[in-house]
Design an enzyme around this catalytic site. Structure first.
Site, short mmCIF file in Angstrom:
data_model
loop_
_atom_site.label_atom_id
_atom_site.label_comp_id
_atom_site.label_asym_id
_atom_site.label_seq_id
_atom_site.Cartn_x
_atom_site.Cartn_y
_atom_site.Cartn_z
N THR A 119 7.39 4.32 -13.14
CA THR A 119 7.45 3.21 -12.07
C THR A 119 8.28 3.53 -10.75
O THR A 119 9.29 4.40 -10.88
CB THR A 119 8.41 1.86 -12.70
OG1 THR A 119 8.48 1.23 -11.74
CG2 THR A 119 9.54 2.11 -13.24
N TYR A 143 15.61 -2.01 -15.57
CA TYR A 143 14.30 -1.63 -15.81
C TYR A 143 13.86 -0.15 -15.32
O TYR A 143 13.60 0.65 -15.87
CB TYR A 143 13.43 -2.69 -15.30
CG TYR A 143 11.87 -2.21 -15.21
CD1 TYR A 143 11.24 -1.90 -16.37
CD2 TYR A 143 11.19 -1.84 -14.10
CE1 TYR A 143 9.87 -1.69 -16.38
CE2 TYR A 143 9.90 -1.59 -13.89
CZ TYR A 143 9.30 -1.27 -15.21
OH TYR A 143 7.89 -0.79 -15.31
N1 UFG Z 1 7.02 -12.02 -3.85
C1 UFG Z 1 6.70 -13.22 -3.37
N2 UFG Z 1 6.52 -14.20 -3.89
C2 UFG Z 1 6.38 -14.27 -5.06
C3 UFG Z 1 6.19 -13.07 -6.03
C4 UFG Z 1 6.28 -11.85 -5.11
O1 UFG Z 1 7.00 -13.35 -2.19
O2 UFG Z 1 6.06 -15.32 -5.94
C5 UFG Z 1 7.04 -10.94 -3.08
C6 UFG Z 1 8.37 -9.94 -3.29
O3 UFG Z 1 9.58 -10.64 -2.69
C7 UFG Z 1 7.85 -8.64 -2.89
C8 UFG Z 1 6.32 -8.75 -3.09
O4 UFG Z 1 5.97 -9.76 -3.27
O5 UFG Z 1 8.09 -8.58 -1.59
C9 UFG Z 1 5.85 -7.82 -4.53
O6 UFG Z 1 6.79 -8.44 -5.52
P1 UFG Z 1 6.22 -8.30 -7.04
O7 UFG Z 1 7.11 -9.23 -7.80
O8 UFG Z 1 4.73 -8.77 -7.19
O9 UFG Z 1 6.30 -6.76 -7.31
P2 UFG Z 1 7.58 -6.04 -7.21
O10 UFG Z 1 7.38 -5.14 -5.90
O11 UFG Z 1 8.98 -6.81 -7.05
O12 UFG Z 1 7.87 -5.15 -8.37
C10 UFG Z 1 6.74 -4.50 -8.95
C11 UFG Z 1 7.00 -4.48 -10.50
C12 UFG Z 1 7.72 -3.74 -10.92
C13 UFG Z 1 7.72 -2.11 -10.15
C14 UFG Z 1 7.96 -2.13 -8.90
C15 UFG Z 1 7.71 -1.11 -8.41
O13 UFG Z 1 7.20 -5.78 -10.91
O14 UFG Z 1 7.82 -3.22 -12.50
O15 UFG Z 1 6.57 -3.28 -8.49
O16 UFG Z 1 7.31 -1.11 -7.28
F1 UFG Z 1 8.80 -1.61 -10.84
#
Ligand code: UFG
Length: 331
Positions: A119, A143
């Site tokens: 990841t 994680y």
């Molecule tokens: N976000 C929102 N509202 C939501 C969900 C997310 O604004 O309801 C934002 C987050 O703050 C972030 C973006 O959307 O800026 C993406 O968030 P995600 O939760 O979709 O994904 P993440 O980037 O946090 O994490 C994902 C996976 C992880 C992995 C990571 C690696 O969940 O397992 O990508 O980049 F490690």
């Protein structure tokens, strides 16, 4: 030469099931090992499904020898970042210790190729928001650390044995099988595109934007969203690379450019034709402002050719899957 079999751990889960399907379509022999804690038996479209734990050495050793397995693709893992912060040992147990047991079985039975699902969370907060494979690994949650520790075990085992590996560091995976057979069915989803599609299809009332004051063009977080179908293809390309004698390596899996949260939500509204009820919130703890892949290596080394580098297509396939899930739950 007799065709060898590929063991896909976590092959009933979101990404693993897309890879197992592509392997089956390519004529490979596949065995799926999944404990069904987050996977679904009906997502396994090719090969035998064995229900069990990838850290169960007795079971795994038996599978490796009974099926003449020479390649393992290892997806089985927990992957909810906030949960890993609250319950780190669950993550070190399932992600790290189980990988250690699996690697021991691979060593004992002479498995040749190991393709590991890692990841971008291993990078933490990379300088400038763009990560190359040489960027320092500095995870900011258990994680990411649990995956990084597995990467290190794999690297060390490859140095000490004939095992060859490819570590794939995924950026933000989304979308579903364009033919609508499988998709992301995780309950209580937290990932942006999944949550936005659940909102567009009426499963949720609203969607939150976590942070509007980031140093990005529109103030919201930027990520490199990759279609699951292109990500799955990268696993087949990694296997072809190892089979033609490629050295062990680590590659980023992303398109090399990002979209902000607002751009994603605009796309969901355009594709669904539904206005979303959007609530702006403060930043979510532990979120980097921007996380985008430098994707040169995967193109150069594997000749990877993504087909779906198109945010609207990613959203469309996610939305189609969400509608299918909704109609199933109503019937
Ligand atoms: N976000 C929102 N509202 C939501 C969900 C997310 O604004 O309801 C934002 C987050 O703050 C972030 C973006 O959307 O800026 C993406 O968030 P995600 O939760 O979709 O994904 P993440 O980037 O946090 O994490 C994902 C996976 C992880 C992995 C990571 C690696 O969940 O397992 O990508 O980049 F490690």
């Amino acid at each position: 030469m007799e065709k060898k079999t590929i063991l896909v751990t976590g092959g009933a889960g979101y990404i693993g099931s897309h890879v197992a399907r592509q392997l089956g379509e390519a004529g490979e022999n596949v065995v799926v090992l999944d404990d069904l804690s987050a996977g679904f038996a009906d997502a396994v479209l090719y090969g035998e499904l064995v229900v069990g734990d990838s850290g169960d050495r007795e079971l795994v050793s038996r599978l490796l020898s009974d099926h003449g397995i020479d390649t393992v693709m290892h997806f089985a893992a927990h992957l909810v970042v906030p949960e890993s912060v609250e319950n780190p040992l669950k993550y070190y147990g399932n992600n790290t210790c189980n990988t250690r047991n699996l690697l021991q079985c691979c060593q004992e039975s002479g498995v040749k190729n190991f393709i590991f699902s890692s990841t971008a969370a291993t990078y933490g907060i990379p300088a400038g928001g763009v990560a190359t494979e040489e960027s320092p690994a500095a995870p900011i949650n258990p994680y990411g650390t649990s995956k990084l520790m597995s990467e290190w075990m794999l690297r060390d085992l490859s140095s000490a044995s004939d095992l060859k590996h490819v570590i794939l560091r995924y950026f933000n995976v989304a979308g579903s099988d364009p033919e609508g057979r499988i998709g992301q069915s995780t309950p209580n989803a937290t990932l942006l595109i999944k949550v936005a599609c659940e909102t567009a299809t009426g499963k949720r009332d609203s969607i939150k934007i976590f942070g509007t004051d980031y140093p990005t063009a529109d103030g919201t977080g930027v990520r490199d969203y990759i279609h699951v179908e292109d990500l799955a293809r990268a696993h087949l390309d990694a296997l072809a690379y190892l089979r033609r004698g490629g050295e062990s390596t680590l590659v980023n899996c992303g398109y090399g450019h990002g979209y902000s949260v607002r751009e994603v939500l605009d796309a969901v509204q355009r594709v669904s034709g539904k206005p979303l009820n959007i609530i702006e919130q403060p930043r979510r703890a532990g979120d980097p402002p921007q996380l985008v892949a430098n994707a040169e290596r995967i193109h150069k080394l594997f000749g990877w050719k993504p087909r779906y580098d198109d945010l609207e297509f990613i959203v469309k396939t996610s939305l189609d899957w969400e509608k299918k899930l909704n109609s199933r739950s109503r019937s």
